[in-house]
Design a protein around this motif. Structure first.
Motif, PDB file in Angstrom:
ATOM      1  N   ALA A 131       0.824  -1.213   0.000  1.00 59.03           N
ATOM      2  CA  ALA A 131       0.000   0.000   0.000  1.00 59.03           C
ATOM      3  C   ALA A 131       0.858   1.262   0.000  1.00 59.03           C
ATOM      4  CB  ALA A 131      -0.922   0.001   1.214  1.00 59.03           C
ATOM      5  N   GLU A 132       2.127   1.134   0.402  1.00 60.48           N
ATOM      6  CA  GLU A 132       2.993   2.306   0.525  1.00 60.48           C
ATOM      7  C   GLU A 132       3.979   2.487  -0.625  1.00 60.48           C
ATOM      8  OE1 GLU A 132       3.117  -0.088   3.258  1.00 60.48           O
ATOM      9  OE2 GLU A 132       1.296   0.879   3.968  1.00 60.48           O
ATOM     10  N   GLN A 133       4.414   1.383  -1.231  1.00 62.18           N
ATOM     11  CA  GLN A 133       5.448   1.509  -2.250  1.00 62.18           C
ATOM     12  C   GLN A 133       5.311   0.458  -3.345  1.00 62.18           C
ATOM     13  OE1 GLN A 133       8.844   1.367   0.251  1.00 62.18           O
ATOM     14  NE2 GLN A 133       8.545  -0.726   0.876  1.00 62.18           N
ATOM     15  N   HIS A 134       5.894   0.794  -4.486  1.00 64.52           N
ATOM     16  CA  HIS A 134       5.943  -0.126  -5.625  1.00 64.52           C
ATOM     17  C   HIS A 134       7.365  -0.658  -5.760  1.00 64.52           C
ATOM     18  CE1 HIS A 134       1.961   0.779  -7.091  1.00 64.52           C
ATOM     19  NE2 HIS A 134       2.225   2.069  -7.135  1.00 64.52           N
ATOM     20  N   SER A 135       7.466  -1.898  -6.177  1.00 67.69           N
ATOM     21  CA  SER A 135       8.761  -2.523  -6.411  1.00 67.69           C
ATOM     22  C   SER A 135       9.032  -2.548  -7.907  1.00 67.69           C
ATOM     23  CB  SER A 135       8.761  -3.954  -5.874  1.00 67.69           C
ATOM     24  OG  SER A 135       8.487  -3.953  -4.488  1.00 67.69           O
ATOM     25  N   TYR A 136      10.203  -2.050  -8.292  1.00 69.37           N
ATOM     26  CA  TYR A 136      10.594  -1.999  -9.693  1.00 69.37           C
ATOM     27  C   TYR A 136      11.905  -2.736  -9.904  1.00 69.37           C
ATOM     28  CZ  TYR A 136       7.000   1.450 -10.475  1.00 69.37           C
ATOM     29  OH  TYR A 136       5.788   2.074 -10.572  1.00 69.37           O
ATOM     30  N   ALA A 161      20.313  -6.639 -13.559  1.00 68.56           N
ATOM     31  CA  ALA A 161      19.069  -6.239 -12.887  1.00 68.56           C
ATOM     32  C   ALA A 161      19.310  -5.541 -11.556  1.00 68.56           C
ATOM     33  CB  ALA A 161      18.183  -7.465 -12.672  1.00 68.56           C
ATOM     34  N   LEU A 162      18.566  -4.450 -11.356  1.00 67.36           N
ATOM     35  CA  LEU A 162      18.598  -3.665 -10.134  1.00 67.36           C
ATOM     36  C   LEU A 162      17.167  -3.453  -9.656  1.00 67.36           C
ATOM     37  CD1 LEU A 162      20.157  -1.784  -8.109  1.00 67.36           C
ATOM     38  CD2 LEU A 162      19.650   0.068  -9.715  1.00 67.36           C
ATOM     39  N   ALA A 163      16.864  -3.896  -8.440  1.00 69.79           N
ATOM     40  CA  ALA A 163      15.534  -3.696  -7.863  1.00 69.79           C
ATOM     41  C   ALA A 163      15.551  -2.439  -7.002  1.00 69.79           C
ATOM     42  CB  ALA A 163      15.142  -4.905  -7.020  1.00 69.79           C
ATOM     43  N   TRP A 164      14.444  -1.704  -7.039  1.00 70.62           N
ATOM     44  CA  TRP A 164      14.341  -0.479  -6.242  1.00 70.62           C
ATOM     45  C   TRP A 164      12.885  -0.191  -5.911  1.00 70.62           C
ATOM     46  CZ3 TRP A 164      11.998   3.651  -8.978  1.00 70.62           C
ATOM     47  CH2 TRP A 164      11.955   3.509 -10.373  1.00 70.62           C
ATOM     48  N   LEU A 165      12.702   0.692  -4.944  1.00 69.65           N
ATOM     49  CA  LEU A 165      11.360   1.013  -4.464  1.00 69.65           C
ATOM     50  C   LEU A 165      11.006   2.459  -4.775  1.00 69.65           C
ATOM     51  CD1 LEU A 165      11.682  -0.657  -0.952  1.00 69.65           C
ATOM     52  CD2 LEU A 165      10.430  -1.546  -2.925  1.00 69.65           C
ATOM     53  N   ALA A 166       9.725   2.687  -4.999  1.00 63.26           N
ATOM     54  CA  ALA A 166       9.204   4.043  -5.205  1.00 63.26           C
ATOM     55  C   ALA A 166       7.894   4.160  -4.437  1.00 63.26           C
ATOM     56  CB  ALA A 166       8.964   4.313  -6.688  1.00 63.26           C
ATOM     57  N   PRO A 167       7.620   5.333  -3.885  1.00 65.70           N
ATOM     58  CA  PRO A 167       6.363   5.498  -3.148  1.00 65.70           C
ATOM     59  C   PRO A 167       5.159   5.424  -4.094  1.00 65.70           C
ATOM     60  CG  PRO A 167       7.509   7.595  -3.336  1.00 65.70           C
ATOM     61  CD  PRO A 167       8.422   6.552  -3.896  1.00 65.70           C
ATOM     62  N   VAL A 168       4.077   4.852  -3.610  1.00 70.83           N
ATOM     63  CA  VAL A 168       2.839   4.811  -4.390  1.00 70.83           C
ATOM     64  C   VAL A 168       2.448   6.249  -4.722  1.00 70.83           C
ATOM     65  CG1 VAL A 168       0.375   4.273  -4.292  1.00 70.83           C
ATOM     66  CG2 VAL A 168       2.043   2.623  -3.441  1.00 70.83           C
ATOM     67  N   GLY A 169       2.148   6.478  -5.986  1.00 74.68           N
ATOM     68  CA  GLY A 169       1.763   7.808  -6.440  1.00 74.68           C
ATOM     69  C   GLY A 169       2.940   8.719  -6.740  1.00 74.68           C
ATOM     70  N   GLY A 170       4.148   8.238  -6.528  1.00 77.43           N
ATOM     71  CA  GLY A 170       5.320   9.074  -6.742  1.00 77.43           C
ATOM     72  C   GLY A 170       6.385   8.442  -7.613  1.00 77.43           C
ATOM     73  N   THR A 171       6.005   7.445  -8.382  1.00 80.12           N
ATOM     74  CA  THR A 171       6.993   6.724  -9.185  1.00 80.12           C
ATOM     75  C   THR A 171       7.738   7.646 -10.141  1.00 80.12           C
ATOM     76  OG1 THR A 171       5.767   4.660  -9.029  1.00 80.12           O
ATOM     77  CG2 THR A 171       7.325   4.850 -10.842  1.00 80.12           C
ATOM     78  N   LEU A 172       7.018   8.455 -10.906  1.00 81.53           N
ATOM     79  CA  LEU A 172       7.690   9.297 -11.906  1.00 81.53           C
ATOM     80  C   LEU A 172       8.572  10.368 -11.277  1.00 81.53           C
ATOM     81  CD1 LEU A 172       4.876   9.674 -14.574  1.00 81.53           C
ATOM     82  CD2 LEU A 172       6.829   8.115 -14.586  1.00 81.53           C
ATOM     83  N   ASN A 177       7.671  -3.019 -13.356  1.00 78.98           N
ATOM     84  CA  ASN A 177       7.136  -3.280 -12.035  1.00 78.98           C
ATOM     85  C   ASN A 177       7.365  -4.763 -11.736  1.00 78.98           C
ATOM     86  OD1 ASN A 177       4.913  -4.069 -10.089  1.00 78.98           O
ATOM     87  ND2 ASN A 177       4.598  -1.860 -10.193  1.00 78.98           N
ATOM     88  N   LEU A 178       7.636  -5.092 -10.490  1.00 84.59           N
ATOM     89  CA  LEU A 178       7.851  -6.490 -10.119  1.00 84.59           C
ATOM     90  C   LEU A 178       6.648  -7.354 -10.489  1.00 84.59           C
ATOM     91  CD1 LEU A 178       9.576  -8.697  -8.829  1.00 84.59           C
ATOM     92  CD2 LEU A 178       8.676  -7.976  -6.592  1.00 84.59           C
ATOM     93  N   ARG A 179       5.447  -6.812 -10.363  1.00 86.14           N
ATOM     94  CA  ARG A 179       4.249  -7.585 -10.751  1.00 86.14           C
ATOM     95  C   ARG A 179       4.297  -7.998 -12.217  1.00 86.14           C
ATOM     96  NH1 ARG A 179       2.071  -3.271  -8.105  1.00 86.14           N
ATOM     97  NH2 ARG A 179       1.155  -2.507 -10.023  1.00 86.14           N
ATOM     98  N   THR A 180       4.821  -7.115 -13.080  1.00 82.38           N
ATOM     99  CA  THR A 180       4.950  -7.443 -14.500  1.00 82.38           C
ATOM    100  C   THR A 180       5.950  -8.583 -14.697  1.00 82.38           C
ATOM    101  OG1 THR A 180       4.362  -5.205 -15.157  1.00 82.38           O
ATOM    102  CG2 THR A 180       5.566  -6.526 -16.778  1.00 82.38           C
ATOM    103  N   LEU A 181       7.070  -8.541 -13.978  1.00 79.48           N
ATOM    104  CA  LEU A 181       8.048  -9.630 -14.090  1.00 79.48           C
ATOM    105  C   LEU A 181       7.454 -10.956 -13.628  1.00 79.48           C
ATOM    106  CD1 LEU A 181      11.478  -8.095 -13.061  1.00 79.48           C
ATOM    107  CD2 LEU A 181      10.606  -8.590 -15.339  1.00 79.48           C
ATOM    108  N   ILE A 182       6.624 -10.904 -12.618  1.00 83.04           N
ATOM    109  CA  ILE A 182       5.959 -12.135 -12.160  1.00 83.04           C
ATOM    110  C   ILE A 182       5.043 -12.669 -13.258  1.00 83.04           C
ATOM    111  CG2 ILE A 182       4.271 -13.048 -10.507  1.00 83.04           C
ATOM    112  CD1 ILE A 182       5.584 -11.082  -8.430  1.00 83.04           C
ATOM    113  N   LYS A 183       4.317 -11.787 -13.928  1.00 78.62           N
ATOM    114  CA  LYS A 183       3.463 -12.220 -15.049  1.00 78.62           C
ATOM    115  C   LYS A 183       4.299 -12.800 -16.188  1.00 78.62           C
ATOM    116  CE  LYS A 183      -0.296  -9.103 -13.991  1.00 78.62           C
ATOM    117  NZ  LYS A 183      -1.008  -7.900 -14.293  1.00 78.62           N
ATOM    118  N   LEU A 184       5.445 -12.190 -16.462  1.00 78.95           N
ATOM    119  CA  LEU A 184       6.343 -12.726 -17.494  1.00 78.95           C
ATOM    120  C   LEU A 184       6.860 -14.105 -17.102  1.00 78.95           C
ATOM    121  CD1 LEU A 184       8.337  -9.524 -18.470  1.00 78.95           C
ATOM    122  CD2 LEU A 184       6.954 -10.924 -20.018  1.00 78.95           C
TER     123      LEU A 184
END
Length: 179
Positions: free
Chosen positions: A95-100, A131-142, A163-170
């Motif tokens: 709910a707080e951040q997105h994983s990229y 590959a490098l994973a990083w976090l961004a706040p929800v609503g503040g990715t850009l 987004n990590l969710r996209t990699l999971i779908k892949l």
């Protein structure tokens, strides 16, 4: 026959619009099988007997010819997609951040990116040479510093971020192709 995930950089943003049906048709003209697109942002899984380097070259040439733009792709084997998803220490949903995950076709470019990113506060984890994973706040990715850094011209030809969710779908789509 190997299963690959193909990630296109910069389509359906900035004036480069490619319909997924046309992308699938374009790639199906190459020596590949079972082309499947995911989402509308340039994510493809397919099977091919070509080497990763040859597949990258052929895909970039075909896209440039068909859609008249400088095409850049990052290609990973299905096995590597699985390894990267499993290595990511961040949650797929929060709910707080997105994983990229920023993926690179050139380990040297990713190494430079990591060095530049050390100036920022915030979590990031190197998952491997590509590959490098990083976090961004929800609503503040850009507005996130990493997002702005990866958007710089110097990284356009060698990196793409998902987004990590996209990699999971892949990962799941690759598993289906491998059957």
């Amino acid at each position: 026959m190997e299963t690959f995930a193909v990630l296109l950089r910069g389509i359906n943003v900035g004036g480069i619009n490619i319909k997924m049906a046309e992308l699938k048709e374009c790639l199906a003209s190459l020596p590949v099988k079972q082309v499947k697109t995911l989402l509308a942002s340039g994510n493809v899984v397919l099977n091919s007997e070509l080497s990763l380097a040859e597949l990258k070259s052929r895909i970039e040439s075909a896209l440039a010819e068909r859609f008249n733009y400088q095409a850049w792709v990052v290609i990973l084997t299905a096995q590597r997609v699985t390894e990267l998803v499993e290595a990511c220490p961040y949650p797929a949903d929060s709910a707080e951040q997105h994983s990229y995950v920023t993926l690179a076709s050139d380990a040297e470019a990713l190494s430079r990116l990591v060095e530049e990113a050390k100036q920022f506060e915030g979590e990031m984890t190197l998952l491997g040479p590509e590959a490098l994973a990083w976090l961004a706040p929800v609503g503040g990715t850009l507005d996130a510093p990493m997002s702005k850094l990866t958007a710089r011209a110097v990284y356009k030809s060698t990196t793409t971020t998902r987004n990590l969710r996209t990699l999971i779908k892949l990962k799941e789509a690759c598993a289906q192709l491998r059957g």
